[in-house]
Design an enzyme around this catalytic site. Structure first.
Site, PDB file in Angstrom:
ATOM      1  N   ASP A   1      -6.013  -4.546   4.283  1.00 34.11           N
ATOM      2  CA  ASP A   1      -6.879  -3.379   4.509  1.00 34.11           C
ATOM      3  C   ASP A   1      -8.043  -3.754   5.443  1.00 34.11           C
ATOM      4  O   ASP A   1      -8.743  -2.870   5.935  1.00 34.11           O
ATOM      5  CB  ASP A   1      -7.461  -2.864   3.175  1.00 34.11           C
TER       6      ASP A   1
ATOM      7  N   GLN B   1      -6.184   0.186  -4.146  1.00 32.10           N
ATOM      8  CA  GLN B   1      -6.496   1.562  -3.762  1.00 32.10           C
ATOM      9  C   GLN B   1      -7.886   1.958  -4.266  1.00 32.10           C
ATOM     10  O   GLN B   1      -8.203   1.769  -5.442  1.00 32.10           O
ATOM     11  CB  GLN B   1      -5.418   2.509  -4.335  1.00 32.10           C
TER      12      GLN B   1
ATOM     13  N   LYS C   1       2.369   4.771   0.869  1.00 34.35           N
ATOM     14  CA  LYS C   1       2.320   3.412   1.436  1.00 34.35           C
ATOM     15  C   LYS C   1       3.566   2.626   1.025  1.00 34.35           C
ATOM     16  O   LYS C   1       4.162   1.901   1.828  1.00 34.35           O
ATOM     17  CB  LYS C   1       1.045   2.699   0.980  1.00 34.35           C
TER      18      LYS C   1
END
Ligand code: NAP
Length: 296
Positions: A119, A96, A52
């Site tokens: 997200d 994460q 990412k």
């Protein structure tokens, strides 16, 4: 049968975002800044976060990484998120997953400011998705919808069967497929582990989105000829013939199912590469304040 080539579509979309970022920055816009929080030493999580960050750098974003040992306290993590929420230089924040068991994922998710939740996991953003307001669509459902759109696959009036109802894939994919826009307007059935006689639904499906995490679950005798099959599943299977020692397998028995389909995604190279585009898209939206304006 036409293969849905997520790898090449993602490369094209990546170039488009790169151009958009250049134009945005050239016109005086702030360079988008994605911040990632990584807890513990899980190898897969480290790999995902590194990818990412690399994506961000390659496309012209700024990135930063906060790393914590697996014994970090929930309070410390929450405090860090609150500080990032207040930092005007950071546009998007991801934590994460999975997190160590002593940390509440719900509390962490709900602490991230909705306007920085690239997200798309915060309940406010999920709520906006369900009622059709602009929002950060989470990465995997974003990838699925973009592939259907890119290939111009007809969805209106079609029966879409979604296998799996997780908060990150099945449920948002089902919501998106039922919305009154393209791609959408499908009649959606959600199947899960308690669904009886699951093949009675898949056999009626014009579009199947398989997101359950059981390798090669969807067999040829469960699929109607001409169906569109989107395989979200990714499972590592030991394979001594591979240098890595494993291969990636989807939820679809690809060899047997592919000849029946009008369109199908491979694994790897289907939905997977598209998910990385979702995060970049959302981070650019955050920097441009497209979802939440300054006044909200
Ligand atoms: P998850 O949270 O484990 O959810 C799995 C879902 O499948 C659950 O809703 C479960 O039902 C359902 N299910 C399990 N066994 C079933 C069965 N026998 N019949 C019907 N439904 C069944 O998984 P996830 O996070 O959604 O991920 C699903 C798969 O997609 C995994 O392989 C994951 O690695 C992959 N994935 C890929 C990407 C990508 O980038 N391509 C991104 C995310 C996930 P219940 O709700 O009843 O338990």
């Amino acid at each position: 049968m036409q293969l849905i080539d997520g790898k090449s579509v993602s490369e094209e979309l990546r170039k488009n975002i790169q151009q958009d970022v250049s134009l945005w920055v050239a016109s005086g816009g702030k360079k988008p800044h994605l911040c990632a929080i990584l807890v513990g030493d899980d190898g897969a999580s480290h790999t995902y976060v590194a990818a990412k960050i690399k994506d961000c750098e390659a496309i012209g974003f700024k990135s930063s990484l906060y790393q914590f040992a697996s014994n970090v306290t929930e309070e410390k993590l929450i405090q860090t998120i609150e500080e990032i929420n207040q930092n005007p230089d950071i546009d998007g924040l991801i934590v994460q997953l999975p997190l160590p068991k002593h940390i509440s994922v719900d509390r962490v998710t709900q602490t991230i400011a909705p306007e920085k939740d690239v997200d798309g996991f915060h309940p406010q953003n999920v709520g906006r998705l369900s009622i059709g307001l602009p929002t950060y669509v989470s990465a995997t459902p974003f990838g699925i919808i973009k592939l259907l759109e890119y290939y111009g696959i007809e969805t209106a009036g079609k029966h879409c069967v979604v296998l799996g109802r997780s908060n990150i894939v099945g449920t948002p994919a089902a919501i998106l497929m039922s919305r009154n826009v393209y791609p959408g307007n499908a009649t959606v059935t959600i199947c899960h582990s308690k669904t009886d006689n699951l093949e009675q639904y898949t056999l009626q499906a014009d579009i199947i989105i398989a997101a359950i995490g059981i390798p090669e679950f969807l067999k040829a005798d469960m699929v109607k000829p001409g169906a569109v099959v989107i395989d979200v599943g990714i499972t590592r299977i030991n394979d001594a013939s591979k240098k890595s020692g494993f291969r990636l397998v989807g939820d679809v028995d690809y060899e047997a199912v592919a000849p029946l389909c009008s369109y199908i995604t491979p694994v790897p190279g289907g939905v997977g590469p598209m998910t990385r585009i979702g995060l970049l898209t959302n981070t650019l939206k955050a920097a441009r304040k497209e979802i939440y304006t300054n006044s909200k």
